[in-house]
Design an enzyme around this catalytic site. Structure first.
Site, PDB file in Angstrom:
ATOM      1  N   ARG A 225       0.811  -1.215   0.000  1.00  0.00           N
ATOM      2  CA  ARG A 225       0.000   0.000   0.000  1.00  0.00           C
ATOM      3  C   ARG A 225       0.850   1.273   0.000  1.00  0.00           C
ATOM      4  O   ARG A 225       0.414   2.327  -0.444  1.00  0.00           O
ATOM      5  CB  ARG A 225      -0.974  -0.002   1.182  1.00  0.00           C
TER       6      ARG A 225
ATOM      7  N   TYR B  22     -12.166  22.112 -11.220  1.00  0.00           N
ATOM      8  CA  TYR B  22     -12.687  20.844 -11.747  1.00  0.00           C
ATOM      9  C   TYR B  22     -13.914  20.411 -10.930  1.00  0.00           C
ATOM     10  O   TYR B  22     -13.881  20.417  -9.698  1.00  0.00           O
ATOM     11  CB  TYR B  22     -11.547  19.837 -11.638  1.00  0.00           C
TER      12      TYR B  22
ATOM     13  N   ASP C  41      -4.127  22.658  -8.574  1.00  0.00           N
ATOM     14  CA  ASP C  41      -4.318  21.570  -9.537  1.00  0.00           C
ATOM     15  C   ASP C  41      -3.647  21.999 -10.849  1.00  0.00           C
ATOM     16  O   ASP C  41      -4.110  22.907 -11.523  1.00  0.00           O
ATOM     17  CB  ASP C  41      -5.825  21.345  -9.734  1.00  0.00           C
TER      18      ASP C  41
ATOM     19  N   LYS D 254      -4.018  12.329 -17.321  1.00  0.00           N
ATOM     20  CA  LYS D 254      -4.120  13.167 -18.519  1.00  0.00           C
ATOM     21  C   LYS D 254      -2.797  13.143 -19.283  1.00  0.00           C
ATOM     22  O   LYS D 254      -2.496  12.186 -19.959  1.00  0.00           O
ATOM     23  CB  LYS D 254      -4.549  14.579 -18.116  1.00  0.00           C
TER      24      LYS D 254
HETATM   25  C1  PLP Z   1      -9.319  14.759 -14.822  1.00  0.00           C
HETATM   26  C2  PLP Z   1      -8.979  15.815 -13.853  1.00  0.00           C
HETATM   27  C3  PLP Z   1      -8.775  15.512 -12.501  1.00  0.00           C
HETATM   28  C4  PLP Z   1      -9.036  14.151 -11.918  1.00  0.00           C
HETATM   29  O1  PLP Z   1      -8.244  13.145 -12.425  1.00  0.00           O
HETATM   30  P1  PLP Z   1      -8.748  11.620 -12.420  1.00  0.00           P
HETATM   31  O2  PLP Z   1      -7.482  10.886 -12.616  1.00  0.00           O
HETATM   32  O3  PLP Z   1      -9.754  11.506 -13.505  1.00  0.00           O
HETATM   33  O4  PLP Z   1      -9.346  11.356 -11.073  1.00  0.00           O
HETATM   34  C5  PLP Z   1      -8.412  16.534 -11.665  1.00  0.00           C
HETATM   35  N1  PLP Z   1      -8.255  17.785 -12.102  1.00  0.00           N
HETATM   36  C6  PLP Z   1      -8.439  18.123 -13.382  1.00  0.00           C
HETATM   37  C7  PLP Z   1      -8.249  19.536 -13.807  1.00  0.00           C
HETATM   38  C8  PLP Z   1      -8.819  17.150 -14.297  1.00  0.00           C
HETATM   39  O5  PLP Z   1      -9.059  17.499 -15.560  1.00  0.00           O
END
Ligand code: PLP
Length: 410
Positions: free
Chosen positions: A72, A125, A197, A222
């Site tokens: 973990r 987001y 973020d 992403k």
């Molecule tokens: C997709 C996204 C997330 C979350 O990522 P996941 O891996 O899908 O949980 C967070 N912030 C932004 C800006 C995103 O586009």
């Protein structure tokens, strides 16, 4: 990576690396001659890790996040990815979690408890809002959403119990760029932590920790993974903020699988060349659309007219391939006439992969402080510029917009 080879928590070694970021992307988190000369790091599948003696067990338990202790807490490939992200982000250490959303949860919970207050930009987001409202809300943390264009005025929303300012730039769906230095300075002056973020820009195009942010995350799902085939969240922080973040991540206990860490590290090696192409194609599409009759406004931070464009030019080193367009007003049927028949742009969530995507979006769903700004507007389409030939993508968009123009309003 062993105890000995894993970088220490000071991050000092990073400041000594004289190489450019593209060189470091190639070498970071990798030690081929520790593994038979094989170029990429090995993947270990593990839950149980054995200790030969009581001494070894006790020593490992003193800091389970240092060596290899229990699945973990990660395996060597998790640590390689964490170290790589920390190096690129310029942070003390890194953390990898099972998704971007899990990483956001770690940021939100690291510095807050019952009775605290957090300030969140209104254009974050949408699932970040869900975590703030529902998760934090259930545990007695109050949330205030503020206009992302408030600049230093964000301080008007701070209270004596405000612990965290949650930032994202550009904003999800609407791409306004907040004045980050003004907001970070306001937070620092008030003793409020900042978290950002950075999924859109990646460490290549925005350096939040160097700008004074305490904690940075990105949805590795992403651009880092980059091939639409794994979920991943990565985090880093200043040396001072890292222990609380590490504690929150360990409390959540959601490690990414070792194969997904491998994919993220492999994606990282080509991040720079992919981003350059996403950026170029994104700009080409945005500029083309800005001159199209059916388009009311292009929301791309690098184009004049996008709120925060000047802040973007000042603070970012580049743009990625994700932006939005507001169309001339039209019905759902006209949107369907466009998006149901695209040859190359596909509809689906997420972005950052090699393929181009198009997604109708309604920002009003996820806005409270700035909802008015998005009412009475034409339909919004979010576009992700993939790695295809830009001319083919432009032709596909033009054909789609011709269908949008020709279709009858229901
Ligand atoms: C997709 C996204 C997330 C979350 O990522 P996941 O891996 O899908 O949980 C967070 N912030 C932004 C800006 C995103 O586009």
């Amino acid at each position: 990576m062993s105890d000995e080879t894993r970088p220490d928590a000071t991050g000092a070694h990073r400041n000594e690396d004289p190489h450019g970021i593209d060189t470091r992307i190639v070498h970071v988190g990798r030690d081929p001659f520790a593994n038979h000369g094989i170029v990429n790091p090995p993947v270990h599948h593990a839950s149980t890790v054995l200790f030969p003696t009581l001494d070894a067990l006790v020593k490992a338990a003193a800091d389970p996040t240092r060596g290899v202790y229990y699945g973990r807490y990660g395996t060597p490939i998790t640590h390689a990815l964490e170290d790589a992200y920390a190096e690129l982000a310029g942070g003390a250490r890194g953390i990898a979690l099972a998704s971007g959303k899990t990483a956001i949860l770690a940021m939100l919970t690291a510095f807050t408890g019952a009775g605290d207050h957090v300030v969140v930009l209104d254009n974050v987001y949408e699932p970040t809002r869900a975590l703030a409202d529902q998760f934090l809300g259930r545990y007695g943390v109050e949330v205030t959403y503020v206009d992302p264009m408030a600049g230093a005025g964000v301080a008007d929303h701070f209270r004596p119990n405000t612990k965290l300012l949650m930032l994202e730039a550009p904003g999800s769906l609407t791409f306004e760029v907040a004045d980050l230095p003004a907001m970070i300075a306001a937070a620092k002056a008030a003793g409020v932590r900042t978290a950002l973020d950075n999924s859109w820009a990646t460490p290549l195009y925005l350096k939040p920790l160097a700008m004074g942010v305490d904690v940075v995350m990105e949805a590795g799902t992403k651009y880092l993974v980059g091939h639409s085939d794994a979920m991943m969240g990565v985090l880093s922080a200043t040396e001072e903020a890292f222990p609380a973040l590490r504690r929150a991540a360990s409390e959540i206990g959601a490690p990414p699988g070792p194969d997904d860490c491998y994919l993220a590290l492999r994606g990282l090696r080509t991040l720079s060349v992919r981003m350059a192409r996403h950026r170029e194609t994104g700009l080409a599409l945005a500029r083309h659309l800005a001159g199209h009759d059916m388009v009311r406004q292009v929301l791309h931070p690098a184009l004049p007219g996008c709120p925060g464009h000047e802040a973007f030019l000042r603070d970012f080193q580049g743009s990625s391939g994700l932006f939005a367009v507001e169309l001339q007003p039209g019905s759902r049927d006209r949107i369907a006439a466009m998006v149901d028949h695209m040859a190359l742009f596909k509809m689906g969530f997420s972005w950052g992969g090699y393929e181009s995507l198009i997604l109708p979006a309604d920002p009003r769903r996820a806005r409270t402080a700035t909802r008015d700004r998005w009412t009475g507007r034409g339909p919004l389409l979010r576009i992700h510029a993939g790695l295809e030939d830009p001319a083919d993508l432009i032709a596909d968009l033009d054909a789609g917009l011709a269908r949008y123009a020709a279709a009858a309003d229901a």
